[in-house]
Motif scaffolding. Structure first.
Motif, PDB file in Angstrom:
ATOM      1  N   LEU A 259       0.828  -1.214   0.000  1.00  0.00           N
ATOM      2  CA  LEU A 259       0.000   0.000   0.000  1.00  0.00           C
ATOM      3  C   LEU A 259       0.859   1.260   0.000  1.00  0.00           C
ATOM      4  N   ARG A 260       1.952   1.243   0.759  1.00  0.00           N
ATOM      5  CA  ARG A 260       2.800   2.434   0.784  1.00  0.00           C
ATOM      6  C   ARG A 260       3.423   2.687  -0.589  1.00  0.00           C
ATOM      7  N   GLU A 261       3.876   1.632  -1.255  1.00  0.00           N
ATOM      8  CA  GLU A 261       4.465   1.803  -2.577  1.00  0.00           C
ATOM      9  C   GLU A 261       3.446   2.360  -3.568  1.00  0.00           C
ATOM     10  N   ALA A 262       2.197   1.931  -3.408  1.00  0.00           N
ATOM     11  CA  ALA A 262       1.174   2.358  -4.361  1.00  0.00           C
ATOM     12  C   ALA A 262       0.618   3.741  -4.035  1.00  0.00           C
ATOM     13  N   LEU A 263       0.470   4.052  -2.737  1.00  0.00           N
ATOM     14  CA  LEU A 263      -0.243   5.260  -2.327  1.00  0.00           C
ATOM     15  C   LEU A 263       0.658   6.369  -1.822  1.00  0.00           C
ATOM     16  N   GLY A 264       1.915   6.063  -1.524  1.00  0.00           N
ATOM     17  CA  GLY A 264       2.797   7.081  -0.987  1.00  0.00           C
ATOM     18  C   GLY A 264       2.716   7.162   0.527  1.00  0.00           C
ATOM     19  N   GLY A 265       3.373   8.183   1.087  1.00  0.00           N
ATOM     20  CA  GLY A 265       3.506   8.281   2.541  1.00  0.00           C
ATOM     21  C   GLY A 265       2.480   9.178   3.185  1.00  0.00           C
ATOM     22  N   SER A 266       1.200   8.934   2.961  1.00  0.00           N
ATOM     23  CA  SER A 266       0.165   9.702   3.654  1.00  0.00           C
ATOM     24  C   SER A 266       0.181   9.334   5.136  1.00  0.00           C
ATOM     25  N   PRO A 267      -0.336  10.228   6.017  1.00  0.00           N
ATOM     26  CA  PRO A 267      -0.338   9.903   7.454  1.00  0.00           C
ATOM     27  C   PRO A 267      -0.998   8.563   7.763  1.00  0.00           C
ATOM     28  N   GLN A 268      -2.120   8.289   7.124  1.00  0.00           N
ATOM     29  CA  GLN A 268      -2.817   7.035   7.410  1.00  0.00           C
ATOM     30  C   GLN A 268      -1.979   5.834   6.995  1.00  0.00           C
ATOM     31  N   VAL A 269      -1.362   5.898   5.833  1.00  0.00           N
ATOM     32  CA  VAL A 269      -0.536   4.788   5.348  1.00  0.00           C
ATOM     33  C   VAL A 269       0.657   4.565   6.270  1.00  0.00           C
ATOM     34  N   LEU A 270       1.321   5.657   6.673  1.00  0.00           N
ATOM     35  CA  LEU A 270       2.487   5.531   7.546  1.00  0.00           C
ATOM     36  C   LEU A 270       2.109   4.966   8.907  1.00  0.00           C
ATOM     37  N   ARG A 271       0.990   5.429   9.462  1.00  0.00           N
ATOM     38  CA  ARG A 271       0.594   4.929  10.783  1.00  0.00           C
ATOM     39  C   ARG A 271       0.297   3.429  10.736  1.00  0.00           C
ATOM     40  N   HIS A 272      -0.445   3.006   9.725  1.00  0.00           N
ATOM     41  CA  HIS A 272      -0.783   1.592   9.634  1.00  0.00           C
ATOM     42  C   HIS A 272       0.468   0.733   9.437  1.00  0.00           C
ATOM     43  N   LEU A 273       1.417   1.228   8.647  1.00  0.00           N
ATOM     44  CA  LEU A 273       2.656   0.484   8.461  1.00  0.00           C
ATOM     45  C   LEU A 273       3.420   0.397   9.777  1.00  0.00           C
ATOM     46  N   SER A 274       3.444   1.494  10.542  1.00  0.00           N
ATOM     47  CA  SER A 274       4.135   1.492  11.827  1.00  0.00           C
ATOM     48  C   SER A 274       3.504   0.494  12.796  1.00  0.00           C
ATOM     49  N   VAL A 275       2.175   0.475  12.864  1.00  0.00           N
ATOM     50  CA  VAL A 275       1.480  -0.460  13.752  1.00  0.00           C
ATOM     51  C   VAL A 275       1.761  -1.905  13.343  1.00  0.00           C
ATOM     52  N   SER A 276       1.778  -2.162  12.045  1.00  0.00           N
ATOM     53  CA  SER A 276       2.047  -3.516  11.564  1.00  0.00           C
ATOM     54  C   SER A 276       3.455  -3.966  11.961  1.00  0.00           C
ATOM     55  N   LEU A 277       4.416  -3.055  11.902  1.00  0.00           N
ATOM     56  CA  LEU A 277       5.784  -3.382  12.323  1.00  0.00           C
ATOM     57  C   LEU A 277       5.841  -3.686  13.819  1.00  0.00           C
ATOM     58  N   ILE A 278       5.083  -2.938  14.618  1.00  0.00           N
ATOM     59  CA  ILE A 278       5.046  -3.195  16.064  1.00  0.00           C
ATOM     60  C   ILE A 278       4.521  -4.599  16.346  1.00  0.00           C
ATOM     61  N   LYS A 279       3.444  -4.969  15.673  1.00  0.00           N
ATOM     62  CA  LYS A 279       2.852  -6.286  15.922  1.00  0.00           C
ATOM     63  C   LYS A 279       3.814  -7.403  15.536  1.00  0.00           C
ATOM     64  N   LEU A 280       4.488  -7.226  14.406  1.00  0.00           N
ATOM     65  CA  LEU A 280       5.472  -8.237  14.013  1.00  0.00           C
ATOM     66  C   LEU A 280       6.607  -8.291  15.032  1.00  0.00           C
ATOM     67  N   GLY A 281       7.066  -7.125  15.488  1.00  0.00           N
ATOM     68  CA  GLY A 281       8.125  -7.098  16.499  1.00  0.00           C
ATOM     69  C   GLY A 281       7.723  -7.807  17.776  1.00  0.00           C
ATOM     70  N   ASP A 282       6.479  -7.617  18.211  1.00  0.00           N
ATOM     71  CA  ASP A 282       6.004  -8.300  19.419  1.00  0.00           C
ATOM     72  C   ASP A 282       6.092  -9.817  19.258  1.00  0.00           C
ATOM     73  N   ALA A 283       5.624 -10.309  18.097  1.00  0.00           N
ATOM     74  CA  ALA A 283       5.643 -11.761  17.873  1.00  0.00           C
ATOM     75  C   ALA A 283       7.074 -12.279  17.753  1.00  0.00           C
ATOM     76  N   GLN A 284       7.942 -11.487  17.149  1.00  0.00           N
ATOM     77  CA  GLN A 284       9.344 -11.910  17.035  1.00  0.00           C
ATOM     78  C   GLN A 284      10.003 -11.991  18.407  1.00  0.00           C
ATOM     79  N   ARG A 285       9.722 -11.044  19.292  1.00  0.00           N
ATOM     80  CA  ARG A 285      10.270 -11.114  20.654  1.00  0.00           C
ATOM     81  C   ARG A 285       9.827 -12.392  21.353  1.00  0.00           C
ATOM     82  N   GLU A 286       8.538 -12.706  21.228  1.00  0.00           N
ATOM     83  CA  GLU A 286       8.027 -13.904  21.890  1.00  0.00           C
ATOM     84  C   GLU A 286       8.635 -15.175  21.306  1.00  0.00           C
TER      85      GLU A 286
END
Length: 716
Positions: free
Chosen positions: A490-517
């Motif tokens: 989505l970021r590649e297609a839509l660019g760095g709008s606030p909504q796109v950046l926030r959702h990408l950031s949240v997705s990275l957090i969730k992956l990081g949580d699972a990787q820690r566990e």
């Protein structure tokens, strides 16, 4: 625009019509046209008579058939404003008779143009005229009188492939088919921009007539809608602002007529929606409040007509959502209750039409959101169950249309969220799995539109959250990785709008949580650092809005957790202090809402953990004591929900781990064990009960050895 989008706009003109009202739809999509016709028929089924459909059986008799049917309709229902659906698009023998049918359309439109006076003074009811797409450039010249008096016109095109395309594996770059799909969305924006440009040129040539101003305002709204769907949030904001300015200009020129007030209210709602997505919550609140004031003014002027009540309910729902996001939970609760009351009133008056059922389901769901935010978990569960039941009823009635499937998926996700919070982990897993299945079904049908990809990513994250809680760490990792892939696409297609950046950031957090566990500490650190970079970028762009401050605090706290685990204690201490500072700033801005208090308590506990490990026992003691005070404040406000009691037990255990007074330490531990036992005894879900029992046994073992409890898996 598809049938649902056209209907949302066209119905307003038809239901507000006080006489003749011409709506023109240009399309070559037969399936979409039939869907639009059905929407009109469904909306009118509660009235005194069904709509009249006129569709000439052959080209030779088309003109005579059209006018004979119009006259019969008027004579049969002389005093009832029942809409007429005039379909000049379809032809049973179109492949072998293109020329005759084109002549028939030409003559029919010419006769309708000549009969404008009869239509306006004798027919005096809504008329929906359906023509092929290529007529959108011809009607204004072939029927100028008719075109001049139209109330609404739309080009109905499919902006996604008509034939379902197989879903492609997600990669970091769009495949060829996906690139074509993104190009279609860009083309849709370009089409709307051309429409705006056409009305700008007409305005320059003819001046600011009310009709031209309204046409330009509506075309700007459509452009904004297309830009929002394509992820062009900043451009959409500008389009909506200009549209709103034109609506205000019309009000100054024409006064407070019902149509003027309603157009202005809709323009404010669209601007508010775009502002919320851009993180401008305060501005959105103001827009929604003004819109609601106009709707109340309309109700005073026109009474409790169905359209007035529905519009008022929608305006209340929008305001309630913004109030909830701004931390005004009490006000949001009252606002959503009023909105739901109007929706129930409409159901009593109109019966179970599809639109009524959907509106009621949405209003119930919004009230459930507010109840969850206020800690009323049981009430929220009931609301979500009722909302889901209505959505299943709609699916039985309407089948698997994209809108029905999406609405059903959202209802399942909201129910799953409430079930997780109530300790019903098994039921939540089932709800999320069903929702994800619907999202994949939508992707197969519609392709990789921005909305489809966003929705699929959300469904994957919610399922991953539930899988983590159920001990299915490997499955959760896979879900998060797939979700992150969609966010990068989505970021590649839509660019760095606030909504796109926030959702990408949240997705990275969730992956990081699972990787820690999963013991992948290095990968988790990288995920959190990338997420933090995006959040700081958002803060620079949007300022210190409540959402930005909370998001930034959360990701800094996560980074601190990962740094602790890899032995970077000094960096972790700095991260926890910065996170706590942001939470205190948020409390000053929003007050003591339940979410703010819980977030602040978590930040204090995390700081205490790092201070204790650094040998700063006195500082840790102060942090834990303040956190426990907040947990007790939350219990007084929210009652004994599973989440509240679990959080309270965690705070008691942490404080007991550093309390120097042995007698006081025993008191804290006894209370913590009592709450843990209560959670085990009262939990109806076997999966959650097992998790609570494990935490109870671990706390008992740690208490017996008189060891600190900072690593208790029950901690937040």
């Amino acid at each position: 625009m598809d049938a649902d989008q056209v209907w949302q706009e066209m119905r307003l003109h038809i239901e507000w019509a006080e006489g003749f009202c011409l709506c023109v739809v240009f399309t070559d999509q037969t399936r979409e046209l039939l869907r639009l016709q059905q929407r009109l028929a469904d909306a009118w089924q509660w009235r005194t008579a069904a709509i009249t459909v006129i569709r000439p059986p052959d080209a030779e008799s088309a003109v005579e058939h059209v006018f004979s049917a119009l006259e019969q309709h008027r004579a049969r229902l002389p005093d009832v404003q029942v809409p007429v659906w005039l379909d000049l698009c379809t032809a049973p023998d179109a492949e072998n008779a293109l020329a005759p049918w084109e002549r028939a359309r030409h003559h029919s439109v010419a006769r309708l143009n000549e009969a404008r006076s009869w239509l306006m003074h004798d027919l005096v009811r809504p008329l929906v005229l359906c023509l092929p797409l290529h007529w959108s450039s011809r009607l204004a010249t072939e029927a100028p009188d008719l075109w001049h008096v139209r109330a609404y016109s739309a080009r109905m095109q499919s902006v996604v492939p008509v034939d379902p395309v197989p879903a492609q594996p997600v990669s970091s770059a769009p495949a060829d088919g996906e690139a074509i799909h993104w190009a279609q969305w860009s083309a849709h924006v370009a089409t709307m921009a051309e429409e705006v440009l056409r009305f700008r040129r007409l305005r320059e040539a003819l001046g600011d007539s009310p009709q031209l101003l309204r046409d330009l305002s509506i075309s700007l709204e459509r452009l904004g809608d297309a830009q929002r769907e394509a992820g062009q949030g900043a451009q959409a904001l500008e389009a909506y602002r200009e549209s709103l300015g034109l609506s205000r200009q019309l009000r100054e020129a024409l006064g407070d007529s019902p149509q003027v007030l309603r157009d202005l209210s809709v323009a404010l709602i669209k601007l508010g929606d775009a502002q919320r997505e851009a993180g401008q919550g305060r501005q959105a609140l103001e827009a929604y409040r003004e819109s609601l004031g106009l709707m109340r003014q309309l109700r005073e002027a026109l009474g409790n007509s169905p359209q007035v009540l529905r519009d008022l309910s929608v305006a209340l729902g929008k305001l309630g959502d913004a109030q909830l996001e701004a931390g005004q939970g009490g006000q949001a609760l009252e606002t959503h209750r009023e909105s739901l009351g109007l929706s129930r009133q409409l159901r009593e008056a109109l019966g179970d039409s599809p639109q009524v059922l959907r509106d009621l389901s949405v209003a119930i769901s919004k009230l459930g959101d507010t109840q969850r935010g206020a800690g009323q978990g049981g009430e929220a569960l009931e609301a979500y169950r009722e909302s889901l039941g209505l959505m299943r009823q709609l699916r039985e009635a309407l089948g698997d249309s994209p809108q029905v499937l999406r609405d059903l998926s959202v209802a399942l996700e909201k129910l799953g969220d409430a079930q997780r919070e109530a300790g019903q982990g098994g039921e939540a897993l089932e709800a999320y799995r069903e929702s994800l299945g619907l999202r994949r079904q939508l992707r197969e049908a519609l392709g990789d539109s921005p909305q489809v990809l966003r929705d699929l990513s959300v469904a994957l994250e919610k399922l991953g959250d539930a899988q983590r809680e159920a001990g299915q760490g490997g499955e959760a990792l896979e879900a998060y990785r797939e979700s992150l892939g969609l966010r990068r696409q989505l970021r590649e297609a839509l660019g760095g709008s606030p909504q796109v950046l926030r959702h990408l950031s949240v997705s990275l957090i969730k992956l990081g949580d699972a990787q820690r566990e999963a013991g992948q500490g290095g990968q988790a650190l990288e995920a959190y650092r990338e997420s933090l970079g995006l959040m700081r970028q958002l803060r620079e762009a949007l300022g210190d809005s409540p959402q930005v401050l909370r998001d930034l605090s959360v990701v800094i706290s996560k980074l601190g957790d990962a740094q602790r685990e890899v032995g970077q204690g000094g960096q972790a201490l700095e991260a926890c202090r910065e996170s706590l500072g942001l939470m205190r700033q948020l409390r000053e801005a929003l007050g003591d809402s339940p979410q703010v208090l819980r977030d602040l308590s978590v930040a204090l506990e995390k700081l205490g953990d790092v201070q204790r490990e650094a040998g700063q026992g006195g500082e840790a003691l102060e942090a834990y004591r303040e956190s426990l005070g907040l947990r007790r404040q939350l219990r007084e406000a929210l009652g004994d929900s599973p989440r509240v009691l679990d959080d309270l037990a965690v705070s008691l255990e942490r404080l007991a781990g550093v309390e120097p007074n042995r007698q006081q330490r025993v008191v804290l531990r006894d209370e913590a064990l009592a709450w843990r036992q209560r959670l085990v005894d009262g939990c109806p879900d076997p999966l959650a009960q097992s998790r609570y029992r494990q935490r109870l046994e671990l706390a008992r073992r740690l208490f017996e050895s008189d060891r600190p409890l900072g690593d208790n898996p029950g901690s937040v």
